[in-house]
Structures are given as structure tokens and as C-alpha cells.
Write an enzyme that holds these catalytic residues in place. Structure first.
Site, PDB file in Angstrom:
ATOM      1  CE  LYS A 102      -4.092  -2.108   0.295  1.00 38.37           C
ATOM      2  NZ  LYS A 102      -5.078  -2.059  -0.785  1.00 38.37           N
TER       3      LYS A 102
ATOM      4  CD  GLU B 111     -10.210   3.608   0.533  1.00 35.77           C
ATOM      5  OE1 GLU B 111     -10.159   4.834   0.418  1.00 35.77           O
ATOM      6  OE2 GLU B 111      -9.419   2.830  -0.052  1.00 35.77           O
TER       7      GLU B 111
ATOM      8  CB  SER C  94      -0.070  -8.077  -0.997  1.00 41.55           C
ATOM      9  OG  SER C  94      -0.946  -8.879  -0.224  1.00 41.55           O
TER      10      SER C  94
HETATM   11  C1  LIG Z   1      -1.660  -7.007   2.661  1.00 48.25           C
HETATM   12  C2  LIG Z   1      -2.788  -6.715   1.757  1.00 48.25           C
HETATM   13  N1  LIG Z   1      -2.901  -7.373   0.606  1.00 48.25           N
HETATM   14  C3  LIG Z   1      -3.914  -7.156  -0.242  1.00 48.25           C
HETATM   15  C4  LIG Z   1      -4.916  -6.256   0.058  1.00 48.25           C
HETATM   16  C5  LIG Z   1      -6.049  -6.115  -0.901  1.00 48.25           C
HETATM   17  O1  LIG Z   1      -6.039  -4.918  -1.605  1.00 48.25           O
HETATM   18  P1  LIG Z   1      -5.664  -4.889  -3.130  1.00 48.25           P
HETATM   19  O2  LIG Z   1      -6.530  -5.877  -3.823  1.00 48.25           O
HETATM   20  O3  LIG Z   1      -5.972  -3.484  -3.549  1.00 48.25           O
HETATM   21  O4  LIG Z   1      -4.235  -5.211  -3.285  1.00 48.25           O
HETATM   22  C6  LIG Z   1      -4.848  -5.531   1.244  1.00 48.25           C
HETATM   23  C7  LIG Z   1      -5.891  -4.557   1.576  1.00 48.25           C
HETATM   24  O5  LIG Z   1      -6.078  -4.094   2.636  1.00 48.25           O
HETATM   25  C8  LIG Z   1      -3.756  -5.774   2.121  1.00 48.25           C
HETATM   26  O6  LIG Z   1      -3.661  -5.124   3.284  1.00 48.25           O
END
Ligand SMILES: Cc1ncc(COP(=O)(O)O)c(C=O)c1O
Lengths: 410, 250
Positions: free
Chosen positions: A89, A111, A377
């Protein structure tokens, strides 16, 4: 076929800006300026510097030896969990905060679901000395408590959204309403590839650093640019958009996404948008959307706050429609099991969101020597409560089949 | 049937917003049947939506109740069918775009035409999309469109909206979602004055944040009339809507 937006912000049929007139000036200002700002050399310089020195990029591409052995292939993890603040993020918030500054905005709203975007926003606001207000659903405030504490320490005001299912959708509604009420000085810093044009395109652009690095890292490690498959989870779809970005036109690379199946597709408690959704409008964007036959948006469910969203970014809706993206529904239990597996094999505790991407592995028919890249992620610190509960439960019910284990209440 | 176009030629118009199905379906029908007796010139009947972005808590809550009461678009039209047998009060459809999409845009228009809904307000349908995708269709079924303008809408865009408006121009009183109760501000007055001075060729109605005789009458000095939504709903919830309406015209 194009996988980027046209001048009106559409990916094929999806996207656009279905906004009330009250937001028109703000959205138009952003539409008219974001590309110009991003292209400025002063912007690029500042952005790249922050990515490297502040966020800690490039994020490592880690060859997961034991996980690879288990699945009989080569598995690489793109370690977004090692970024400052603990997820991908930050790539987006660093970019957008510079855009907001360039546009002279004084107050930042956002948000958040899992709280990772909220933390990343609060972080860049502290860094830039800007006021920060983060909306978060009441349920998420409870289940992601560590991130609420972080946001507060970083100086953000966290406002609880009590409507609907009290999750990401409702937090987003409240953030948009805040923007309507404060049109002059406020910048809405969206956390995923959702919302009205230009947000999906802008956020995808800022996350594209992931695949930019991935290409170079793969060349170094494997002598090739292309993996066979790329796996990522999709809430709104920003980490997926980022890791797919430079491979979108390259059909040799299979793009795979995990979406949250919650307690199962047919359970009435899931967030499996690609399977259960139909074309509709959510948060100013035409996209796939879980809804009743009458067009009321369905309250979603997932153990993962970051995936607990009834829509999907318009880019992904388009990729699915064009059959460029394969989506696997991953249940709570499958994600929890995948998180345990990664932890025990590699010593990495993933975020529950990322665990959904890992949950795809057992479902694939994998050929030997295949190279698979997984978007890790985020890290799992925020999810320790859910993990602990699950371990306790799993110990007590060792032989239960998956179906029955939905008795587990996170 | 009364023509809303004719009505919009007058001044001091009073329009009421009500969420269909709130507090009950029966009560919606009663209110629509009787409301003309209280000096209401036309009604905006809101189709409740699960996620109304432009609405504050009052309309959000009324929507939750209405949806729980089974208000679907099909039932909305059923309500109108009953109401049409009892009154020729002009009714404006107000609702978000997603529901029209799901119902089918053409089927929706047909139904509106059948039930003599003459005018539509769709807050999340921007004029650009309207022009490209909906204008011809609405025209075919004789449906008038009303668009919003706000204190941040620049003059050039107001002129564009003026040209596209076939119903009335909905002048949003301040930069906010629905339901805010505030005293009239200098800024608001300047906004009203600016709009009046533009001498728009289409009728204007001021709405959002109109909640009593004073704010209503003040708005009427600058436009053809005003629209009261959230405050009316609050009175409906307290079961003294009649008293409230009487107080506006006393
Ligand atoms: C660690 C992590 N991965 C994935 C996501 C999912 O979001 P996005 O699909 O935008 O990557 C989030 C959302 O809060 C997250 O905190």
C-alpha cells in the site's frame, strides 16, 4: 486489445466516473492533472527517492526453496511485506501524497479495510505534515486493532463507519461523503484500483513498480523476464494490478488471482465477486459487483478485511471478461492453511490477504521447472489474533474435513 | 394528469422528498395520496439504495428501513399504480443509476411513462454519460431530466447543464450531502444570488439543507421553489409530518 484506460477512463466496458455532481470539480481537477504531475521530472525524482530510501525498495524477490520443493516447481515471492508499513500500500500512498501536495491540498482522507492502507496513508501524512482522516468499518476496527493503534500513533483521526456490513465498502461510502462535504481543501487518497476515473489508472500506475522490479529481478536470477504464472490476491485489486502491470500484454505469462470465497461460494458469506457479481456501479465505477437482482449491493464476507469487498477494480473486471485473468475462489480455511504452510516452510507469516494468493497453489496443475511468482502483498502481524484462534481450533479438530471446519468462527 | 412543466412555471413551489417504503409501504401510499392537501406541489419519490453516496444519515436510515420493508423497483412501480388511482400529484423519480441498469434502462423508461412519472433525478448519472447513453432513450419515452448544480459548479458547466436540463435545475444549497441542518450563511446567499443573476432559462429548485419555514422561504426568493427531504423524513418518523407541512406555509 488494450488493458489501459481510454480517455474517458474505461477499460473496455468498465470504469468511467459515475459520480454525483458534487464531486465533479474535484474529480475533473484530478483527471486533468494526474498524468501531467506524474510525468514531471521533479515528481519522478521525489517519488523514486521515497520508494527507495523511505519504503525500502526494491522489495526482494525471494526464491522460496522449501515451498518450491513441496510443489515441484520454482516459486518466487515478491516481498511487498518487507516494505515500510508492511504491505504494497505504501507504493500508492507515496505517489498520491505527492500528487495531493502538488495540487495544494491540505487535508487527506482515506478508507481502509485491513488497515494497511490506513497506516500507509497516516504514515505519508505524518511525513508530509498533512492532516489525515481515515474511515474504517466498525467490524474492521475490531479485527485489525493493531493497525488502528498504529494509525492513531501516526496522528490520524480514525472514524468508525457503522453502516451496512461495517467493512471496507461502508468505509469507502463514508470517505466519499466526507469529500462531498469538504470539496475545497481535501484530497481523497484511495487505496486500491477502485473508484471513479482516474483512480484505478493512477493507483495501478503507482503499483506498477512491483512488476517493473520483478522483470529486472527475474532476469538476474533466472535469465528470463517472464515467469509462467503470477499469483496475487484481489480485494480491490491494487497489488494484483501492480504485479501484473508490465505483463498485461504478454500472453505467455498466465495471470491468476485469488478472491475471497469466505465460507464458500454458495454459503451466502463470501466476497467472490468474479463468480457472484454482475455488471453494476459501485463507488463511482462500472464494474463487476455482488448485488441482488434488484440492484442493491450485497454485504460481502471474508475473514480477510482487505478482501471483504463486493466489487473489484474495473481493470480486473475487464481482464476477466477478456479471459486474460483466471480467478480462483479461496475460502477462509484454505487461506488459513496456506498461511500456516508458508510460515512453517519459509518462516514468513503472511497477511491474511496474501494468504489467499498462496491458497491457489494446491489448486494448480504444476509442471516441473515452471516459474511461479506470488505477490506476498503484506505481513501477518495484524492478523495474529485470527491465526491464534485458528491454531487453537485446528488442534482441537485435527481430522475434520474442510467443509465441517467452517464451524470455525474467526 | 397535471404537467410538471406547467407547475414549474410558478413560484414558491414546495416539493417533498420521501423514500418509497418508509416508514412502511402503506404509509408511503397514504402520504402520497394526502400530501397535496398540505400545499405540496410535487413529490420526489426516492427509490431506496443500499449505498446512497450523496445522502446523509436520515435518508440512509430510511433507505435501510424501506429495503427491509421489501421495496424493490418492481414494488415501487406497484405503489405508483395504486397512488395513480387516487391522485394526479406529479411525482419525480429519484434514484441511483445501478438500479435502473439492473432493471433495464428501456424497461424502466417504459414503466415510468406508463405510470406518468414525468421527471427523473439520478444523482450519480453525470451529464457526460447521460448525453452519450441515456438522452435519446429518455426523450423517446418523454421523460424529463433534472440535473444538480452545486456551489463548486463553474458557470460554464452550469450553462451546459442548463442546456441539457429538460425538467428543472436542482440547485444544491451548499457543498454537502443531504440532511445537514445549518443556519443560512453568507456564502449560501452569495451562491443563490449568483444562480439567480445567471437568469437561467430553465426552472430552478433549491434543495439539501432546507428544513423549516425560514430556509424554505429564503430559498424561494431565489428560485422557483425548494425541496425538503431529510427533515420531512424525520417528521414522518415522528408521525407529525402534517404539522410540519402546515408550519411551512403558515
Ligand atoms: C496485505 C494486503 N494485501 C492485499 C490487500 C487487498 O487490496 P488490493 O486488492 O488493492 O491489493 C490488502 C488490503 O487491505 C492488504 O492489506
Amino acid at each position: 486489445m488494450s488493458f489501459t484506460t481510454d480517455q474517458n477512463g474505461y477499460y473496455g466496458n468498465y470504469g468511467g466516473a459515475y459520480i454525483p455532481e458534487m464531486l465533479h470539480q474535484n474529480i475533473q481537477q484530478l483527471q486533468n492533472n494526474y498524468e501531467k504531475i506524474i510525468k514531471m521530472s521533479s515528481f519522478q525524482e521525489a517519488y523514486r527517492k521515497l520508494l527507495n530510501d523511505y519504503a525500502g525498495r526494491p522489495s526482494p524477490l525471494y526464491f522460496a526453496t522449501r515451498l518450491s520443493d513441496k510443489y515441484g516447481c520454482k516459486i518466487y515471492l515478491k516481498r511487498e511485506d518487507l516494505n515500510h508499513t508492511g504491505s504494497h500500500k505504501i507504493n500508492n500512498t507515496l505517489g498520491q501524497i505527492l500528487v495531493a501536495k502538488q495540487m495544494g491540498k491540505k487535508r487527506i482522507i482515506a478508507e481502509t479495510g485491513a488497515g494497511q492502507h490506513g497506516v500507509a496513508t497516516a504514515t505519508v501524512c505524518a511525513l508530509m505534515d498533512l492532516e489525515c482522516v481515515v474511515y474504517m468499518g466498525a467490524l474492521d476496527v475490531k479485527r485489525q486493532a493493531p493497525n488502528v493503534a498504529r494509525m492513531k500513533m501516526l496522528g490520524a483521526k480514525v472514524i468508525t463507519a457503522n453502516s451496512g456490513s461495517q467493512t471496507l465498502k461502508d468505509a469507502t461510502n463514508e470517505a466519499i461523503r466526507d469529500w462531498i462535504n469538504n470539496p475545497e481543501d481535501t484530497y481523497y487518497l484511495i487505496g486500491s484500483v477502485v473508484g471513479p476515473h482516474p483512480y484505478p489508472d493512477m493507483v495501478a500506475h503507482f503499483q506498477s513498480i512491483i512488476s517493473e522490479e520483478l522483470q529486472q529481478q527475474l532476469i538476474k536470477k533466472e535469465g528470463i523476464k517472464n515467469p509462467h504464472r503470477i499469483l496475487a490476491c484481489i480485494g480491490g485489486g491494487s497489488n494484483a494490478a501492480g504485479i501484473y502491470y508490465h505483463y498485461l500484454k504478454n500472453k505467455k505469462v498466465q495471470l491468476i488471482a485469488a478472491e475471497a470465497a469466505g465460507k464458500g461460494i454458495d454459503s451466502g458469506e463470501s466476497a467472490a465477486t468474479s463468480i457472484l457479481g454482475r455488471d453494476g456501479i459501485i463507488h463511482g465505477s462500472k464494474t463487476l459487483l455482488m448485488q441482488t437482482s434488484d440492484g442493491q449491493i450485497t454485504e460481502p464476507y471474508s475473514i480477510s478485511a482487505g478482501l471483504d469487498y463486493p466489487g473489484i477494480g474495473p481493470m480486473h473486471a475487464h481482464l476477466i471478461k477478456e479471459k486474460r485473468l483466471d480467478v480462483y475462489p479461496i475460502t477462509d480455511i484454505e487461506a488459513l492453511e496456506a498461511a500456516m504452510e508458508l510460515t512453517s516452510l519459509e518462516g514468513i507469516i503472511p497477511a491474511l490477504e496474501s494468504a489467499h494468493a498462496l491458497g491457489i497453489l494446491p489448486k494448480l496443475e504444476i509442471e516441473k521447472d515452471e516459474i511461479i511468482v506470488i505477490s506476498l502483498s503484506g505481513r501477518g502481524d495484524k492478523d495474529m489474533e485470527a491465526y491464534q484462534k485458528y491454531f487453537k481450533y485446528a488442534k482441537k479438530h485435527p481430522h475434520e474435513d474442510l467443509e465441517k471446519s467452517f464451524l470455525f468462527v474467526p | 394528469m397535471k404537467s410538471i412543466t406547467d407547475i414549474l412555471k410558478s413560484r414558491n413551489l414546495l416539493s417533498i422528498y420521501l423514500t418509497a417504503g418508509f416508514p412502511t409501504v402503506e404509509r408511503t401510499i397514504e402520504i402520497l395520496t394526502e400530501i397535496e392537501d398540505y400545499g405540496v406541489d410535487f413529490v420526489e419519490l426516492g427509490m431506496p439504495f443500499s449505498d446512497p453516496l450523496a445522502d446523509g444519515e436520515t435518508i440512509q436510515q430510511s433507505s435501510v428501513t424501506a429495503i427491509r420493508n421489501g421495496m424493490t423497483l418492481a414494488n415501487y412501480f406497484e405503489v405508483l399504480k395504486i397512488v395513480r388511482e387516487r391522485t394526479d400529484l406529479p411525482i419525480v423519480y429519484m434514484g441511483y443509476l445501478n438500479q435502473i441498469m439492473q432493471y433495464g434502462a428501456e424497461a424502466f423508461c417504459k414503466k415510468c411513462n406508463e405510470l406518468d412519472i414525468q421527471n427523473l433525478i439520478i444523482p450519480d448519472l453525470p451529464i457526460e454519460v447521460y448525453e452519450k447513453e441515456y438522452k435519446q432513450l429518455y426523450k423517446k419515452y418523454g421523460l424529463l431530466m433534472s440535473f444538480l448544480i452545486t456551489p463548486t459548479t463553474p458557470e460554464e458547466r452550469i450553462r451546459k447543464i442548463e442546456a441539457l436540463t429538460t425538467g428543472f435545475i436542482y440547485v444544491v444549497s451548499s457543498s454537502s450531502i443531504t440532511g445537514k441542518k445549518r443556519k443560512i450563511t453568507k456564502k449560501q446567499q452569495r451562491h443563490y444570488e449568483k444562480i439567480r443573476a445567471m437568469n437561467l432559462s430553465k426552472p430552478t429548485m433549491i434543495g439539501f439543507g432546507i428544513y423549516d419555514k425560514e430556509t424554505y422561504e429564503f430559498a424561494c426568493r431565489y428560485a422557483n421553489g425548494a425541496i425538503i427531504g431529510s427533515e420531512f423524513i424525520r417528521y414522518v418518523a415522528k408521525e407529525n409530518a402534517a404539522q410540519f407541512l402546515t408550519s411551512l406555509k403558515s
